[in-house]
Design a protein around this motif. Structure first.
Motif, PDB file in Angstrom:
ATOM      1  N   LEU A 245      -0.347   4.545  11.311  1.00  0.00           N
ATOM      2  CA  LEU A 245       0.883   4.740  10.525  1.00  0.00           C
ATOM      3  C   LEU A 245       2.059   5.081  11.439  1.00  0.00           C
ATOM      4  CD1 LEU A 245      -0.560   6.745   7.483  1.00  0.00           C
ATOM      5  CD2 LEU A 245       0.258   4.377   7.476  1.00  0.00           C
ATOM      6  N   MET A 246       1.815   5.907  12.432  1.00  0.00           N
ATOM      7  CA  MET A 246       2.873   6.249  13.382  1.00  0.00           C
ATOM      8  C   MET A 246       3.329   5.011  14.139  1.00  0.00           C
ATOM      9  SD  MET A 246       4.753   8.746  14.645  1.00  0.00           S
ATOM     10  CE  MET A 246       3.951  10.357  14.555  1.00  0.00           C
ATOM     11  N   GLN A 247       2.387   4.192  14.563  1.00  0.00           N
ATOM     12  CA  GLN A 247       2.740   2.964  15.279  1.00  0.00           C
ATOM     13  C   GLN A 247       3.543   2.027  14.391  1.00  0.00           C
ATOM     14  OE1 GLN A 247      -1.105   1.561  16.533  1.00  0.00           O
ATOM     15  NE2 GLN A 247      -1.111   2.785  18.420  1.00  0.00           N
ATOM     16  N   MET A 248       3.245   2.021  13.104  1.00  0.00           N
ATOM     17  CA  MET A 248       3.992   1.191  12.165  1.00  0.00           C
ATOM     18  C   MET A 248       5.460   1.610  12.131  1.00  0.00           C
ATOM     19  SD  MET A 248       3.214   0.511   8.126  1.00  0.00           S
ATOM     20  CE  MET A 248       1.469   0.442   8.419  1.00  0.00           C
ATOM     21  N   LEU A 249       5.715   2.914  12.109  1.00  0.00           N
ATOM     22  CA  LEU A 249       7.089   3.418  12.101  1.00  0.00           C
ATOM     23  C   LEU A 249       7.830   3.084  13.389  1.00  0.00           C
ATOM     24  CD1 LEU A 249       7.043   7.039  10.594  1.00  0.00           C
ATOM     25  CD2 LEU A 249       8.114   5.006   9.619  1.00  0.00           C
ATOM     26  N   LEU A 250       7.113   3.163  14.512  1.00  0.00           N
ATOM     27  CA  LEU A 250       7.747   3.022  15.821  1.00  0.00           C
ATOM     28  C   LEU A 250       7.660   1.604  16.374  1.00  0.00           C
ATOM     29  CD1 LEU A 250       6.427   6.329  17.451  1.00  0.00           C
ATOM     30  CD2 LEU A 250       8.575   5.951  16.221  1.00  0.00           C
ATOM     31  N   ASP A 251       7.174   0.663  15.577  1.00  0.00           N
ATOM     32  CA  ASP A 251       7.032  -0.730  16.023  1.00  0.00           C
ATOM     33  C   ASP A 251       8.367  -1.264  16.529  1.00  0.00           C
ATOM     34  OD1 ASP A 251       6.466  -3.362  16.452  1.00  0.00           O
ATOM     35  OD2 ASP A 251       5.584  -3.721  14.482  1.00  0.00           O
ATOM     36  N   SER A 252       8.352  -1.817  17.744  1.00  0.00           N
ATOM     37  CA  SER A 252       9.602  -2.310  18.347  1.00  0.00           C
ATOM     38  C   SER A 252      10.194  -3.482  17.571  1.00  0.00           C
ATOM     39  CB  SER A 252       9.354  -2.713  19.804  1.00  0.00           C
ATOM     40  OG  SER A 252       8.358  -3.731  19.874  1.00  0.00           O
ATOM     41  N   ASP A 253       9.370  -4.207  16.817  1.00  0.00           N
ATOM     42  CA  ASP A 253       9.887  -5.313  16.007  1.00  0.00           C
ATOM     43  C   ASP A 253      10.619  -4.824  14.762  1.00  0.00           C
ATOM     44  OD1 ASP A 253       8.852  -7.161  17.771  1.00  0.00           O
ATOM     45  OD2 ASP A 253       6.950  -7.344  16.701  1.00  0.00           O
ATOM     46  N   LEU A 254      10.429  -3.558  14.400  1.00  0.00           N
ATOM     47  CA  LEU A 254      11.113  -2.972  13.249  1.00  0.00           C
ATOM     48  C   LEU A 254      12.447  -2.413  13.738  1.00  0.00           C
ATOM     49  CD1 LEU A 254      11.130  -2.049  10.296  1.00  0.00           C
ATOM     50  CD2 LEU A 254       9.854  -0.015  11.010  1.00  0.00           C
TER      51      LEU A 254
END
Length: 515
Positions: free
Chosen positions: A381-390
């Protein structure tokens, strides 16, 4: 007599006779090229050799001076070296344990027969120990197939027993005892699956098969006992261990099957002491005898259990990843939906049902799996928030994300697996919780003032993490609804964010320079 009259004297005749017999010996000792394929070929080979040397022995005792004991010993030693080389070569091609066993029996009869005529045969019995190793190798290959077939046919479910007769039938095959289960009424289920008694039976059959080779070798019970233990160790630590490791890695073996494999290996490990007693009983040695070899089944089943546990953690995380891939957030939403995302609720329901299956596992295994799953979910979930594509995140999306994290925390607090103390499991989500609280309360003054203090409210929030997320929320013109609580113009809002961003960068650089 005709030859003798032609040659003229006894010495010349003796030399001629010995030369001819050596030629015949070489012919007798010449094996057929495909002798390893049938026992009849070996039988013919041995028969012609016995016939030759029985004739030599008869001539030695029935004539005067034609041949001597030194001559027959020399001829036998030459023949024995050739026989051993032939048997060593051809037996190495045998893949059928029954054929190797028949060959062993023929060698014993052959050796005993010639020993009765005074020929030394110790080297033949030494060869039998080499062939015994070959025999064990063929047994191991045969039992590897048997083990694989048993594992393939297993349904990896506890054994159901409807009545006393069925229960007695199972425990007659496998040494199982459970006083608590005995108190339950029929029908009931034994904890292991069907492969456990079948594997146990096959190990005993292997021991019987291995024992067959030791018969008639003129060895003591203690030596035979040690031979059996060594061969059984190879079966457990190499063959069965390899089959278990391959089974655990098979794609169709899921979490439920892995749990059952762990339970199975626990019961097989406990049964090793009965295999020790079984070997002692069939070799008829004293219980007080100090064995030079012990069974290593404990390490085999512990290794398999650890591998299954590791595979559980891996497959559980893979399943979590599959659910995470179904996440479909609207990262620019103005308002949250007011309820947790569907994918997240499906994931939690899956985890609940999975951990119910884990109730039969040893406590630490279930707890480790649960903690590992929560930590992996939190990290994902943390990686989802910090995804560089976002590139952009609205406050509405943050609030929606927070609803999902709340469900994760509720799941962790519900004690899905017994044995956790206090809020141990909830701590898996502490990094997410503090980060989301910081953004939803917009509490930058507290964060910056208390940063680095042991009692900081946002102790788990790394400046680099906060900066990465804040960068996604910088465009106030597109997201001015995020800051409705500020009754100033957009320029003031932008300045506020830029100020915080500048301070976070300073903290991040300081940490990078002085880790």
């Amino acid at each position: 007599l005709h030859i003798y009259s032609v040659l003229g004297d006894a010495e010349t005749f003796e030399n001629y006779y010995r030369k001819q017999r050596r030629k015949q010996a070489r012919l007798v000792l010449q094996p057929q090229s495909n002798m390893h394929e049938t026992v009849e070929d070996y039988r013919r080979y041995f028969s012609q050799i016995v016939g030759f040397f029985v004739v030599e022995d008869h001539i030695l005792h029935a004539t005067q001076g034609l041949i001597t004991r030194a001559y027959t010993d020399e001829l036998w030693n030459m023949a024995l070296s050739k026989i051993i080389a032939v048997l060593r070569t051809h037996s190495s091609y045998c893949t059928d344990p029954d054929l190797v066993l028949e060959l062993k029996n023929l060698i014993v009869v052959f050796a005993d027969t010639l020993q009765g005529y005074g020929f030394p045969v110790n080297r033949l019995f030494d060869l039998l120990f080499e062939i015994r190793d070959q025999y064990n190798e063929t047994l191991l290959k045969k039992w590897a197939i048997l083990f694989r077939d048993i594992f393939e046919a297993d349904n990896y479910s506890p054994i159901p027993v409807s009545n006393e007769e069925e229960y007695k039938l199972v425990i007659s095959k496998f040494p199982f005892q459970d006083p608590e289960l005995d108190k339950h009424h029929f029908p009931k289920k034994l904890p292991m699956s069907q492969s456990v008694p079948q594997i146990y039976i096959q190990v005993k059959e292997f021991i019987y098969a291995s024992l067959k080779f030791s018969e008639s070798l003129h060895r003591s019970s203690t030596e035979i006992d040690d031979m059996l233990r060594k061969s059984t160790n190879l079966l457990l630590t190499r063959t069965l261990s390899s089959c278990l490791q391959n089974l655990i890695k098979k794609p169709h073996i899921g979490l439920t099957e892995l749990v059952q494999i762990i339970i199975n290996t626990t019961h097989l490990e406990q049964a090793c002491k009965y295999l020790e007693d079984f070997i002692t009983n069939i070799t008829n040695i004293s219980q007080e005898t100090l064995h030079t070899a012990r069974l290593y089944g404990l390490s085999t089943f512990k290794d398999a259990r650890h591998a299954a546990e590791g595979e559980i953690y891996t497959k559980l995380n893979q399943k979590i990843d599959e659910f995470i891939q179904l996440a479909d957030y609207d990262w620019t939403m103005i308002e949250p939906d007011g309820r947790a995302s569907g994918y997240l609720m499906d994931l939690i329901n899956f985890l609940r049902s999975t951990f119910q299956v884990f109730t039969h596992l040893p406590g630490k295994v279930a707890q480790t799996a649960c903690m590992s799953a929560c930590q992996h979910l939190s990290t994902s979930l943390m990686q989802m928030l910090l995804d560089s594509d976002l590139k952009q995140i609205s406050m509405g999306a943050i609030q929606q994300f927070n609803l999902d994290v709340i469900q994760c925390e509720l799941f962790a607090s519900s004690e899905p697996v017994p044995g956790f103390h206090g809020e141990t499991l909830q701590l898996a989500f502490i990094d997410l919780r503090q980060l989301l609280d910081l953004f939803m309360v917009w509490d930058w003054s507290t964060y910056l003032a208390d940063y680095g203090q042991p009692g900081s409210k946002y102790l788990r929030v790394n400046p680099s993490t906060a900066l990465a997320l804040l960068e996604k929320m910088k465009d106030v013109n597109k997201m001015n609804h995020l800051f409705a609580q500020f009754r100033k113009n957009d320029r003031d809002k932008q300045k506020l964010i830029e100020t915080v961003v500048r301070q976070l960068r300073g903290l991040a650089n300081c940490i990078a320079q002085h880790p």
